[in-house]
Enzyme design. Structure first.
Site, PDB file in Angstrom:
ATOM      1  CE  LYS A  26      -1.683   1.841   3.966  1.00 37.59           C
ATOM      2  NZ  LYS A  26      -1.448   3.299   4.014  1.00 37.59           N
ATOM      3  CG  ASN A  27       2.498   2.653   3.559  1.00 32.13           C
ATOM      4  OD1 ASN A  27       1.312   2.940   3.370  1.00 32.13           O
ATOM      5  ND2 ASN A  27       3.024   2.515   4.767  1.00 32.13           N
ATOM      6  NE  ARG A  32       0.915  12.248   6.496  1.00 28.48           N
ATOM      7  CZ  ARG A  32       1.272  13.361   7.099  1.00 28.48           C
ATOM      8  NH1 ARG A  32       0.371  14.156   7.603  1.00 28.48           N
ATOM      9  NH2 ARG A  32       2.539  13.695   7.218  1.00 28.48           N
ATOM     10  CG  ASP A  58      -4.140   5.296   9.622  1.00 27.71           C
ATOM     11  OD1 ASP A  58      -5.299   4.954   9.353  1.00 27.71           O
ATOM     12  OD2 ASP A  58      -3.137   4.857   9.052  1.00 27.71           O
ATOM     13  CG  ASP A  69       2.943   1.332   9.415  1.00 29.22           C
ATOM     14  OD1 ASP A  69       2.644   2.226  10.220  1.00 29.22           O
ATOM     15  OD2 ASP A  69       3.037   1.529   8.188  1.00 29.22           O
TER      16      ASP A  69
HETATM   17  C1  UD1 Z   1       4.499   6.720   6.202  1.00 29.57           C
HETATM   18  C2  UD1 Z   1       3.552   5.552   6.106  1.00 29.57           C
HETATM   19  C3  UD1 Z   1       3.131   5.058   7.469  1.00 29.57           C
HETATM   20  C4  UD1 Z   1       4.356   4.758   8.300  1.00 29.57           C
HETATM   21  C5  UD1 Z   1       5.297   5.949   8.322  1.00 29.57           C
HETATM   22  C6  UD1 Z   1       6.599   5.676   9.058  1.00 29.57           C
HETATM   23  C7  UD1 Z   1       2.365   5.974   4.061  1.00 29.57           C
HETATM   24  C8  UD1 Z   1       1.087   6.357   3.405  1.00 29.57           C
HETATM   25  N1  UD1 Z   1       2.355   5.981   5.374  1.00 29.57           N
HETATM   26  O1  UD1 Z   1       3.783   7.795   6.810  1.00 29.57           O
HETATM   27  O2  UD1 Z   1       2.333   3.883   7.309  1.00 29.57           O
HETATM   28  O3  UD1 Z   1       3.930   4.467   9.620  1.00 29.57           O
HETATM   29  O4  UD1 Z   1       5.628   6.341   6.981  1.00 29.57           O
HETATM   30  O5  UD1 Z   1       7.222   4.557   8.523  1.00 29.57           O
HETATM   31  O6  UD1 Z   1       3.353   5.658   3.424  1.00 29.57           O
HETATM   32  N2  UD1 Z   1       6.703  14.569  10.491  1.00 29.57           N
HETATM   33  C9  UD1 Z   1       6.774  15.912  10.789  1.00 29.57           C
HETATM   34  N3  UD1 Z   1       6.767  16.800   9.749  1.00 29.57           N
HETATM   35  C10 UD1 Z   1       6.672  16.419   8.444  1.00 29.57           C
HETATM   36  C11 UD1 Z   1       6.608  15.048   8.157  1.00 29.57           C
HETATM   37  C12 UD1 Z   1       6.615  14.141   9.199  1.00 29.57           C
HETATM   38  O7  UD1 Z   1       6.847  16.298  11.940  1.00 29.57           O
HETATM   39  O8  UD1 Z   1       6.671  17.287   7.554  1.00 29.57           O
HETATM   40  C13 UD1 Z   1       6.719  13.591  11.589  1.00 29.57           C
HETATM   41  C14 UD1 Z   1       5.390  12.864  11.711  1.00 29.57           C
HETATM   42  O9  UD1 Z   1       4.475  13.591  12.482  1.00 29.57           O
HETATM   43  C15 UD1 Z   1       5.804  11.565  12.363  1.00 29.57           C
HETATM   44  C16 UD1 Z   1       7.185  11.314  11.791  1.00 29.57           C
HETATM   45  O10 UD1 Z   1       7.647  12.572  11.294  1.00 29.57           O
HETATM   46  O11 UD1 Z   1       5.893  11.725  13.741  1.00 29.57           O
HETATM   47  C17 UD1 Z   1       7.232  10.275  10.703  1.00 29.57           C
HETATM   48  O12 UD1 Z   1       6.401  10.644   9.649  1.00 29.57           O
HETATM   49  P1  UD1 Z   1       6.656  10.164   8.145  1.00 29.57           P
HETATM   50  O13 UD1 Z   1       7.875   9.309   8.054  1.00 29.57           O
HETATM   51  O14 UD1 Z   1       6.566  11.370   7.284  1.00 29.57           O
HETATM   52  O15 UD1 Z   1       5.402   9.219   7.899  1.00 29.57           O
HETATM   53  P2  UD1 Z   1       4.351   9.286   6.733  1.00 29.57           P
HETATM   54  O16 UD1 Z   1       5.037   9.494   5.431  1.00 29.57           O
HETATM   55  O17 UD1 Z   1       3.247  10.198   7.124  1.00 29.57           O
END
Ligand code: UD1
Length: 419
Positions: free
Chosen positions: A25-26, A95, A119, A308
């Site tokens: 999915k991701n 997201r 989520d 995850d």
């Molecule tokens: C993706 C995955 C999710 C997985 C996560 C970490 C998808 C759709 N989702 O989520 O299933 O759990 O990676 O492996 O692929 N953050 C900030 N600022 C930003 C971006 C992120 O503060 O601009 C923080 C987030 O709040 C979080 C952390 O960084 O605490 C990790 O987020 P990120 O790696 O960006 O996860 P996603 O891409 O949202």
């Protein structure tokens, strides 16, 4: 209505047989968004039959693409000039919608993408995404619930340092930088297999990218990209979910299509819990014939233990032999689902981002509710080993990430129905 659907599970059956893992999915959602980078027909294979793929297909359709789906294959026909606005009614559901931001700014010089939902696992900022696009020369900000980014004269490559190896930010910067003038380096880039898959997809479109899978990714912009034909990487989180399921319920299953090299740490942990894991042709076999031993886990960005799989770890520890400590380092609210497990009789104390768990001999079935995809899967695993009947409400969360979950569980001998 899908939102009223629930799983009904009677625990106590070991799992035997085989399951097949399809594309992640991701990864697939990001590949779909990145197809916007080239006009013409891109083909994506090994596409899972999940709700989020339908949402992304609808989003691309509204941006002017024609999306056709058949037997695990998507054909996305991208117009010369896609529309640039992704509305809240769709984006709120998922997201990953934010992944159209980078490709749209790069391709059409502007993007308006509603701030996403997704989520309930904690606040998920977009500051790294926005800062990254600004460093590449875009004017980016949040206004009336939308991220608005403009770069009418195109983007210019530059060095970008990420404060945290964010998966989404690394992806949006990569998909913007591939069409920028000059060289971009992303320092402290995310290293997940999904990032490597996206990078390889972009390279097959004609992009110049080095360092995929490492913390420094270098992208040399090109003038244009061409449509491609790509097979999505296998879903490591679903693979891990099946491996945890059999370690908890006991039995012997083959997970076909699995890529064990993307799951080294979780498989090591399951082996230390008592599972016997072997490589087979096109996948892995996982056997378990004892009560699991508890495992201590701290989640971290890849190659660390994936956040995850945290609900599955907690579910396993709640019936394992011994006491365990589980630490969540990526999302602040991942432990929200613990109260549901406690309803099944688990003994868990949460303190900040730590959970301490004392394994009990037996959980006991009860009605519970899924709050997100992975929590839903974790609750279903707990229900598989609970005494009596458990219902898991809000099944649609699980549908977002697990194709044919009920049928696959039934095929392994679990007593699960969907109603
Ligand atoms: C993706 C995955 C999710 C997985 C996560 C970490 C998808 C759709 N989702 O989520 O299933 O759990 O990676 O492996 O692929 N953050 C900030 N600022 C930003 C971006 C992120 O503060 O601009 C923080 C987030 O709040 C979080 C952390 O960084 O605490 C990790 O987020 P990120 O790696 O960006 O996860 P996603 O891409 O949202």
């Amino acid at each position: 209505m899908a939102s009223l659907d629930r799983f009904r599970i009677v625990g106590g059956m070991p799992l035997h047989g085989q399951v097949t893992v399809t594309g992640a999915k991701n990864s697939v959602l990001k590949l779909m968004a990145a197809s916007l980078l080239a006009p013409g027909k891109t083909i994506i294979r090994n596409v899972p039959a999940i709700a989020d793929v339908e949402i992304m297909a609808e989003l691309l359709t509204r941006l002017g693409c024609t999306v056709e789906s058949s037997l695990g294959m998507l054909t996305i026909d991208v117009p010369e000039v896609p529309d640039h606005r992704a509305d809240y009614d769709l984006v709120r559901k998922m997201r990953a919608s934010i992944n159209v931001l980078g490709p749209l700014v790069a391709r059409v010089g502007e993007a308006e993408v509603a701030l996403p939902g997704g989520d309930a696992i904690g606040s998920r900022g977009l500051d790294f995404h926005i800062k990254g696009l600004e460093v590449l020369g875009a004017n980016a900000h949040i206004e009336h619930g939308y991220v608005i980014a403009k770069a009418p004269k195109g983007l210019t490559g530059a060095p970008i340092d990420l404060d945290f190896p964010s998966v989404g930010a690394t992806e949006n910067i990569m998909t913007a930088a591939v069409l920028a003038h000059g060289v971009t380096t992303i320092d402290n880039a995310a290293r997940e297999p999904d990032i490597v898959d996206l990078g390889e997809f972009l390279i097959s479109m004609g992009a110049k990218i080095q360092g995929l899978g490492s913390s420094i990714i270098t992208i040399t912009g090109v003038e244009k990209l061409s449509p491609t034909d790509h097979t999505t990487v296998a879903d490591r989180i679903i693979t891990g979910t099946w491996a945890f399921a059999v370690t908890m319920a006991g039995g012997d299953i083959s997970i076909l299509g699995a890529r064990p090299e993307h799951l080294e740490l979780p498989l090591e942990k399951l082996a230390s819990s008592g599972a016997v894991i072997t490589s087979i042709e096109n996948g892995i076999r996982v056997r378990m014939n004892q009560r699991p031993q508890s495992i201590d886990v701290a989640t971290l960005p890849y190659p660390g233990f994936p956040t995850d799989l945290l609900p599955m770890v907690i579910a396993l520890n709640s019936i394992a032999d011994g006491h365990s400590l589980v630490t969540e380092n990526v999302f602040e609210s991942r432990f929200m689902f613990v109260n549901e497990l406690i309803r099944l009789g688990a003994q868990i104390n949460v303190d900040g981002h730590h959970a301490s768990i004392t394994g009990v001999n037996q959980l006991s079935g009860a009605p519970v509710e899924a709050h997100d995809i992975r929590a839903g899967a974790g609750l279903i695993l707990a229900a598989l080993v609970a005494d009596g009947e458990t219902t898991v409400d809000q099944a649609f969360h699980v549908d977002r990430g697990y194709p044919n979950f009920t049928e696959q569980l039934q095929g392994l001998g679990a007593k699960v129905t969907r109603e």
